[in-house]
Design a protein around this motif. Structure first.
Motif, PDB file in Angstrom:
ATOM      1  N   SER A 120       0.831  -1.214   0.000  1.00 41.51           N
ATOM      2  CA  SER A 120       0.000   0.000   0.000  1.00 41.51           C
ATOM      3  C   SER A 120       0.860   1.257   0.000  1.00 41.51           C
ATOM      4  N   LEU A 121       2.017   1.227   0.674  1.00 44.25           N
ATOM      5  CA  LEU A 121       2.922   2.374   0.657  1.00 44.25           C
ATOM      6  C   LEU A 121       3.578   2.541  -0.707  1.00 44.25           C
ATOM      7  N   ASN A 122       4.047   1.433  -1.282  1.00 42.96           N
ATOM      8  CA  ASN A 122       4.741   1.510  -2.565  1.00 42.96           C
ATOM      9  C   ASN A 122       3.806   1.876  -3.715  1.00 42.96           C
ATOM     10  N   PHE A 123       2.510   1.685  -3.513  1.00 42.30           N
ATOM     11  CA  PHE A 123       1.560   2.039  -4.555  1.00 42.30           C
ATOM     12  C   PHE A 123       1.423   3.555  -4.696  1.00 42.30           C
ATOM     13  N   TYR A 124       1.672   4.291  -3.601  1.00 42.51           N
ATOM     14  CA  TYR A 124       1.454   5.739  -3.647  1.00 42.51           C
ATOM     15  C   TYR A 124       2.340   6.442  -4.679  1.00 42.51           C
ATOM     16  N   PRO A 125       3.680   6.193  -4.734  1.00 39.54           N
ATOM     17  CA  PRO A 125       4.480   6.893  -5.751  1.00 39.54           C
ATOM     18  C   PRO A 125       4.002   6.639  -7.173  1.00 39.54           C
ATOM     19  N   ILE A 126       3.505   5.425  -7.437  1.00 35.71           N
ATOM     20  CA  ILE A 126       2.997   5.117  -8.778  1.00 35.71           C
ATOM     21  C   ILE A 126       1.726   5.905  -9.056  1.00 35.71           C
ATOM     22  N   LEU A 127       0.815   5.914  -8.077  1.00 33.86           N
ATOM     23  CA  LEU A 127      -0.414   6.695  -8.227  1.00 33.86           C
ATOM     24  C   LEU A 127      -0.102   8.168  -8.398  1.00 33.86           C
ATOM     25  N   SER A 128       0.868   8.669  -7.620  1.00 30.33           N
ATOM     26  CA  SER A 128       1.259  10.075  -7.719  1.00 30.33           C
ATOM     27  C   SER A 128       1.841  10.390  -9.089  1.00 30.33           C
ATOM     28  N   LEU A 129       2.666   9.482  -9.608  1.00 32.71           N
ATOM     29  CA  LEU A 129       3.274   9.701 -10.928  1.00 32.71           C
ATOM     30  C   LEU A 129       2.206   9.786 -12.010  1.00 32.71           C
ATOM     31  N   ILE A 130       1.219   8.899 -11.962  1.00 36.12           N
ATOM     32  CA  ILE A 130       0.152   8.901 -12.958  1.00 36.12           C
ATOM     33  C   ILE A 130      -0.690  10.173 -12.857  1.00 36.12           C
ATOM     34  N   THR A 131      -1.063  10.532 -11.625  1.00 40.53           N
ATOM     35  CA  THR A 131      -1.879  11.738 -11.422  1.00 40.53           C
ATOM     36  C   THR A 131      -1.125  12.989 -11.852  1.00 40.53           C
ATOM     37  N   VAL A 174      10.125   6.980  -3.185  1.00 36.44           N
ATOM     38  CA  VAL A 174      10.324   5.573  -2.824  1.00 36.44           C
ATOM     39  C   VAL A 174      11.318   5.448  -1.674  1.00 36.44           C
ATOM     40  N   MET A 175      12.412   6.212  -1.716  1.00 36.91           N
ATOM     41  CA  MET A 175      13.422   6.129  -0.671  1.00 36.91           C
ATOM     42  C   MET A 175      12.870   6.630   0.663  1.00 36.91           C
ATOM     43  N   MET A 176      12.096   7.711   0.647  1.00 33.23           N
ATOM     44  CA  MET A 176      11.532   8.223   1.897  1.00 33.23           C
ATOM     45  C   MET A 176      10.479   7.273   2.461  1.00 33.23           C
ATOM     46  N   LEU A 177       9.695   6.675   1.589  1.00 31.26           N
ATOM     47  CA  LEU A 177       8.711   5.701   2.068  1.00 31.26           C
ATOM     48  C   LEU A 177       9.402   4.462   2.630  1.00 31.26           C
ATOM     49  N   SER A 178      10.571   4.130   2.089  1.00 29.71           N
ATOM     50  CA  SER A 178      11.343   3.019   2.638  1.00 29.71           C
ATOM     51  C   SER A 178      11.777   3.327   4.065  1.00 29.71           C
ATOM     52  N   SER A 179      12.198   4.580   4.316  1.00 29.87           N
ATOM     53  CA  SER A 179      12.561   4.988   5.672  1.00 29.87           C
ATOM     54  C   SER A 179      11.364   4.880   6.600  1.00 29.87           C
ATOM     55  N   PHE A 180      10.233   5.368   6.129  1.00 25.90           N
ATOM     56  CA  PHE A 180       9.020   5.354   6.937  1.00 25.90           C
ATOM     57  C   PHE A 180       8.592   3.919   7.247  1.00 25.90           C
ATOM     58  N   PHE A 181       8.614   3.062   6.231  1.00 22.49           N
ATOM     59  CA  PHE A 181       8.192   1.680   6.421  1.00 22.49           C
ATOM     60  C   PHE A 181       9.110   0.940   7.391  1.00 22.49           C
ATOM     61  N   PHE A 270      -6.307  12.138  -1.408  1.00 29.87           N
ATOM     62  CA  PHE A 270      -6.996  11.350  -0.391  1.00 29.87           C
ATOM     63  C   PHE A 270      -6.128  10.178   0.058  1.00 29.87           C
ATOM     64  N   TYR A 271      -5.507   9.506  -0.912  1.00 31.62           N
ATOM     65  CA  TYR A 271      -4.639   8.371  -0.587  1.00 31.62           C
ATOM     66  C   TYR A 271      -3.444   8.824   0.244  1.00 31.62           C
ATOM     67  N   LYS A 272      -2.874   9.964  -0.127  1.00 39.76           N
ATOM     68  CA  LYS A 272      -1.728  10.496   0.614  1.00 39.76           C
ATOM     69  C   LYS A 272      -2.130  10.858   2.039  1.00 39.76           C
ATOM     70  N   MET A 273      -3.295  11.480   2.195  1.00 37.40           N
ATOM     71  CA  MET A 273      -3.750  11.871   3.524  1.00 37.40           C
ATOM     72  C   MET A 273      -3.965  10.645   4.402  1.00 37.40           C
ATOM     73  N   ILE A 274      -4.525   9.583   3.827  1.00 39.25           N
ATOM     74  CA  ILE A 274      -4.742   8.346   4.584  1.00 39.25           C
ATOM     75  C   ILE A 274      -3.407   7.774   5.052  1.00 39.25           C
ATOM     76  N   LEU A 275      -2.409   7.762   4.171  1.00 37.70           N
ATOM     77  CA  LEU A 275      -1.100   7.218   4.538  1.00 37.70           C
ATOM     78  C   LEU A 275      -0.458   8.020   5.661  1.00 37.70           C
ATOM     79  N   VAL A 276      -0.619   9.350   5.609  1.00 39.40           N
ATOM     80  CA  VAL A 276      -0.023  10.202   6.637  1.00 39.40           C
ATOM     81  C   VAL A 276      -0.728  10.000   7.981  1.00 39.40           C
ATOM     82  N   VAL A 277      -2.050   9.862   7.946  1.00 39.04           N
ATOM     83  CA  VAL A 277      -2.810   9.700   9.187  1.00 39.04           C
ATOM     84  C   VAL A 277      -2.601   8.317   9.785  1.00 39.04           C
TER      85      VAL A 277
END
Length: 364
Positions: A120-131, A174-181, A270-277
Motif C-alpha cells: 500500500s505504501l509503494n503504490f502511492y508513488p505510482i499513483l502520484s506519478l500517474i496523477t 520511494v526512498m523516503m517511504l522506505s525509511s518510513f516503512f 486522499f490516498y496520501k492523507m490516509i497514509l499520513v494519518v
C-alpha cells in the motif's frame, strides 16, 4: 521473522556492513535534502495560503522522516540487541507444544500484514506519478506538478527534461517511504511479538501446572523488553504525535479544494492523507494492543485458584498481580501513553487545523 521486514537494518547482523551504511547514508541525505528544501520554501517562500499550508505540511513530514532515520543510525547496535533478545524469547516460547500455535499464528499474521502495508505504501508513488502526468499534460508539460517542492538542476522545457524530473521525484518518494516503512515495521514487529508472548502467558496461567514455574521470569523479560523499547524510541514517537496533527493539513486542505473543483487529483490527495494519518494511528494502536494484553494477563492472574498453588507459587503470583496492576505500555516517560485516546486527540487536532485553514481561505 523479525529481521525480514527491517530493510534499513539488514546490515545489523554484521556490524559495519558497507551495504547497510550506504543505504542508510542515502536515506539520511535524501531526508535531509527534502527537509532543507521544504524549510526554505516555508520560511522564504512568497506564496499564497495554499502554498504556505502545503509547505508547512510537507516540512513536518520530511523532518519526521529525518528523525526516524537518525534514530536508526544512532541506535543501530541497541536496536539489533533488542530484536535479538526478542527473537531469543520467541524461540524459547516456541518450545511450548501447548501454546506454540499462538506464536506461529501471530507470525503468519504479522508477515501478511506487513506485506500488505508495504504494498500500500509503494503504490502511492505510482499513483502520484500517474496523477501528476495527467495534470502536467493539461499544462503542456510547462512545469512539474509537485506535492514536494524540490530544486532540480535543469529547466523543464521538453518531455525529456520532464521525464528526468518525474523519475527524480519518484526515486525520492520511494526512498523516503522506505525509511518510513522501516520504522513502522519495527513498531509492528515488536508489538506482534509482545502480544503473542503475553497471550502465551495468559494461556499458561489458565492451565497452571508444575512445568510453569518460569512464567514469572518470562513476564519479567517481557517487561524489560517494553521498557528498553520505550527508552530507544519513545522520544521519536512523542515527536511523531506532536506533529501528527499538522502533517495531513496540506494534503487535506488541497483535497477539499480539489473536491470542489471535481479534480482527478483528489484521488491521490486522499490516498496520501490516509497514509499520513495511518502512521500515528498504527503507533497508538500498537501501544493500545500491548496495554490491553497486559490487562488481560492481570485478569488471568486474578482468576487463578491460588489456594491450590504451593506457597512459593502464591508468592510469585502476588508479585505478578502487583506488577500487572499497572499494565506495560508504550509511553513517553510515563507522561504520554500511546493508545486510542492519544490518537483521538490527534484526530481532533487534524480536524481543528483543517477547519481553521479552510475558514481563512474562505475569508480571503
Amino acid at each position: 521473522m523479525v529481521y525480514s521486514f527491517l530493510k534499513l537494518t539488514d546490515g545489523m547482523e554484521e556490524e559495519g556492513q558497507l551495504r547497510f551504511l550506504l543505504n542508510l547514508g542515502t536515506q539520511l541525505f535524501i531526508c535531509a535534502y527534502v527537509t532543507m528544501v521544504t524549510g526554505i520554501e516555508l520560511i522564504w517562500g512568497h506564496g499564497n495560503l495554499y502554498e504556505i499550508v502545503n509547505a508547512l505540511s510537507t516540512f513536518t513530514v520530511a523532518i519526521n522522516y529525518l528523525t526516524k532515520v537518525v534514530i536508526i543510525l544512532m541506535y543501530r547496535r541497541e536496536i539489533r540487541q533488542l530484536f535479538a533478545r526478542l527473537e531469543h524469547l520467541h524461540m524459547e516460547l516456541l518450545k511450548d507444544e501447548d501454546q506454540r500455535h499462538i506464536i506461529l499464528d501471530m507470525e503468519r499474521f504479522s508477515k501478511m500484514f506487513l506485506r500488505f502495508y508495504k504494498i500500500s505504501l509503494n503504490f502511492y508513488p505510482i499513483l502520484s506519478l500517474i496523477t501528476n502526468f495527467i495534470n502536467d499534460y493539461k499544462t503542456d508539460f510547462r512545469k512539474i506538478y509537485l506535492s514536494l517542492k524540490l530544486l532540480t538542476p535543469w529547466t523543464i522545457s521538453d518531455i525529456w527534461s520532464y521525464s528526468a524530473g518525474a523519475m527524480l521525484i519518484l526515486w525520492i518518494s520511494v526512498m523516503m517511504l522506505s525509511s518510513f516503512f522501516s520504522f513502522i515495521a519495527m513498531e509492528l514487529a515488536f508489538t506482534f511479538e509482545i502480544t503473542a508472548f503475553l497471550k502465551v502467558l495468559q494461556g499458561r496461567l489458565n492451565n497452571m501446572n508444575e512445568k510453569d514455574e518460569n512464567i514469572y521470569g518470562l513476564h519479567r523479560d517481557i517487561i524489560k523488553l517494553v521498557t528498553d523499547f520505550n527508552a530507544l524510541f519513545s522520544g521519536q514517537m512523542y515527536w511523531d504525535i506532536l506533529v501528527s496533527s499538522i502533517q495531513p493539513c496540506g494534503s487535506g486542505f488541497i483535497l477539499i479544494k480539489a473536491l470542489k473543483r471535481k479534480d482527478p487529483e483528489a484521488t491521490e490527495l486522499f490516498y496520501k492523507m490516509i497514509l499520513v494519518v495511518i502512521g500515528p494511528f498504527i503507533l497508538c494502536a500498537c501501544g493500545q494492543q500491548i496495554s490491553t494484553e497486559s490487562e488481560k494477563l492481570h485478569e488471568a492472574s486474578y482468576m487463578i485458584p491460588w489456594y491450590e498453588q504451593t506457597p512459593r507459587k502464591r508468592k510469585n503470583l502476588i508479585q505478578m498481580l502487583t506488577v500487572t496492576t499497572k499494565p506495560s505500555t508504550i509511553n513517553f516517560k510515563g507522561i504520554i501513553v500511546f493508545n486510542y485516546s492519544c490518537f483521538a486527540a490527534v484526530a481532533q487536532g487534524i480536524y481543528s487545523y483543517l477547519m481553521m485553514v479552510n475558514k481563512f481561505a474562505t475569508d480571503d
